[in-house]
Write a protein that holds these residues in place. Structure first.
Motif, PDB file in Angstrom:
ATOM      1  N   GLU A  86       2.634   3.740  -1.543  1.00 30.42           N
ATOM      2  CA  GLU A  86       3.841   4.904  -1.165  1.00 30.42           C
ATOM      3  C   GLU A  86       5.045   4.275  -0.251  1.00 30.42           C
ATOM      4  O   GLU A  86       6.129   4.185  -0.395  1.00 30.42           O
ATOM      5  CB  GLU A  86       3.688   6.379  -1.927  1.00 30.42           C
ATOM      6  CG  GLU A  86       5.092   6.902  -1.794  1.00 30.42           C
ATOM      7  CD  GLU A  86       5.408   8.304  -1.792  1.00 30.42           C
ATOM      8  OE1 GLU A  86       6.761   8.921  -1.243  1.00 30.42           O
ATOM      9  OE2 GLU A  86       4.091   8.815  -1.187  1.00 30.42           O
ATOM     10  N   GLN A 109       2.955   7.311  -5.715  1.00 33.77           N
ATOM     11  CA  GLN A 109       2.498   9.353  -4.557  1.00 33.77           C
ATOM     12  C   GLN A 109       1.555  10.279  -5.538  1.00 33.77           C
ATOM     13  O   GLN A 109       1.420  10.880  -5.868  1.00 33.77           O
ATOM     14  CB  GLN A 109       3.822   9.779  -4.826  1.00 33.77           C
ATOM     15  CG  GLN A 109       4.206  10.843  -4.495  1.00 33.77           C
ATOM     16  CD  GLN A 109       5.845  11.782  -4.264  1.00 33.77           C
ATOM     17  OE1 GLN A 109       6.565  11.136  -5.652  1.00 33.77           O
ATOM     18  NE2 GLN A 109       5.828  12.150  -3.334  1.00 33.77           N
ATOM     19  N   GLN A 110       2.054  10.062  -7.131  1.00 37.78           N
ATOM     20  CA  GLN A 110       1.598  10.775  -8.395  1.00 37.78           C
ATOM     21  C   GLN A 110       0.319   9.776  -7.377  1.00 37.78           C
ATOM     22  O   GLN A 110      -1.056  10.839  -8.391  1.00 37.78           O
ATOM     23  CB  GLN A 110       1.643  10.368  -9.202  1.00 37.78           C
ATOM     24  CG  GLN A 110       2.897  10.370  -9.845  1.00 37.78           C
ATOM     25  CD  GLN A 110       3.458  10.046 -11.210  1.00 37.78           C
ATOM     26  OE1 GLN A 110       3.228  10.038 -11.873  1.00 37.78           O
ATOM     27  NE2 GLN A 110       4.188  10.548 -10.893  1.00 37.78           N
ATOM     28  N   ARG A 111      -0.606   9.508  -7.378  1.00 34.90           N
ATOM     29  CA  ARG A 111      -2.133   8.819  -7.403  1.00 34.90           C
ATOM     30  C   ARG A 111      -2.668   9.253  -6.152  1.00 34.90           C
ATOM     31  O   ARG A 111      -3.761   8.897  -5.768  1.00 34.90           O
ATOM     32  CB  ARG A 111      -2.320   7.545  -6.951  1.00 34.90           C
ATOM     33  CG  ARG A 111      -2.204   6.800  -9.003  1.00 34.90           C
ATOM     34  CD  ARG A 111      -2.096   4.977  -8.480  1.00 34.90           C
ATOM     35  NE  ARG A 111      -3.242   4.462  -8.675  1.00 34.90           N
ATOM     36  CZ  ARG A 111      -4.455   3.896  -9.081  1.00 34.90           C
ATOM     37  NH1 ARG A 111      -4.374   4.433 -10.216  1.00 34.90           N
ATOM     38  NH2 ARG A 111      -5.243   3.808  -8.660  1.00 34.90           N
ATOM     39  N   GLY A 112      -1.778   9.738  -4.772  1.00 33.97           N
ATOM     40  CA  GLY A 112      -2.397  10.345  -3.257  1.00 33.97           C
ATOM     41  C   GLY A 112      -1.794   8.584  -2.596  1.00 33.97           C
ATOM     42  O   GLY A 112      -2.867   9.033  -1.538  1.00 33.97           O
ATOM     43  N   GLU A 113      -1.789   7.598  -3.056  1.00 35.03           N
ATOM     44  CA  GLU A 113      -1.807   6.788  -2.394  1.00 35.03           C
ATOM     45  C   GLU A 113      -0.575   6.536  -1.906  1.00 35.03           C
ATOM     46  O   GLU A 113       0.711   6.271  -1.707  1.00 35.03           O
ATOM     47  CB  GLU A 113      -1.888   5.464  -3.309  1.00 35.03           C
ATOM     48  CG  GLU A 113      -2.992   5.461  -4.107  1.00 35.03           C
ATOM     49  CD  GLU A 113      -3.442   3.871  -4.873  1.00 35.03           C
ATOM     50  OE1 GLU A 113      -4.634   3.829  -6.408  1.00 35.03           O
ATOM     51  OE2 GLU A 113      -2.456   3.671  -5.395  1.00 35.03           O
ATOM     52  N   TRP A 114      -0.639   7.162  -0.590  1.00 33.83           N
ATOM     53  CA  TRP A 114       0.326   7.546   0.690  1.00 33.83           C
ATOM     54  C   TRP A 114       0.906   6.517   1.018  1.00 33.83           C
ATOM     55  O   TRP A 114       1.728   6.074   1.565  1.00 33.83           O
ATOM     56  CB  TRP A 114      -0.122   8.647   1.543  1.00 33.83           C
ATOM     57  CG  TRP A 114       0.002  10.306   0.741  1.00 33.83           C
ATOM     58  CD1 TRP A 114      -1.414  10.261   1.067  1.00 33.83           C
ATOM     59  CD2 TRP A 114       0.163  10.629  -0.168  1.00 33.83           C
ATOM     60  NE1 TRP A 114      -1.948  11.923   0.298  1.00 33.83           N
ATOM     61  CE2 TRP A 114      -0.951  11.519  -0.052  1.00 33.83           C
ATOM     62  CE3 TRP A 114       0.846  10.350  -0.804  1.00 33.83           C
ATOM     63  CZ2 TRP A 114      -0.426  12.494  -1.527  1.00 33.83           C
ATOM     64  CZ3 TRP A 114       1.623  11.321  -2.011  1.00 33.83           C
ATOM     65  CH2 TRP A 114       0.527  11.878  -2.475  1.00 33.83           C
TER      66      TRP A 114
END
Length: 82
Positions: free
Chosen positions: A63, A55-60
């Motif tokens: 996640e 999530q923090q990496r924007g890898e939805w």
């Protein structure tokens, strides 16, 4: 071993070594699966940490996969209302 790998993964994440952190945390999760199976709180915790990292990496999508694992684990262990 799972706890050691998870600790190393958290330390790598805090040191901004994200790829190493993800790799270590995945290894910790795999170790937990072999040791305890998918319906154990320790296995669920590593999945929660992996979901947060993605999530923090924007890898939805990544996640979401971990979130599905977490929901399935909670439903199995605690019942469908969790």
């Amino acid at each position: 071993e799972r706890d050691r790998l998870a600790g190393l993964g958290d330390a790598a994440w805090n040191a901004k070594r994200e790829q190493a952190a993800l790799s270590l945390m995945r290894r910790a999760h795999e170790h937990g699966l072999r040791l305890w199976g998918p319906w154990h709180p320790g296995t669920e915790r590593t999945a929660e940490r992996l979901a947060a990292m993605h999530q923090q990496r924007g890898e939805w999508l990544a996640e979401a996969g971990w979130q599905r694992f977490i929901v399935a684990s909670r439903e199995r262990v605690r019942g469908p209302s969790h």
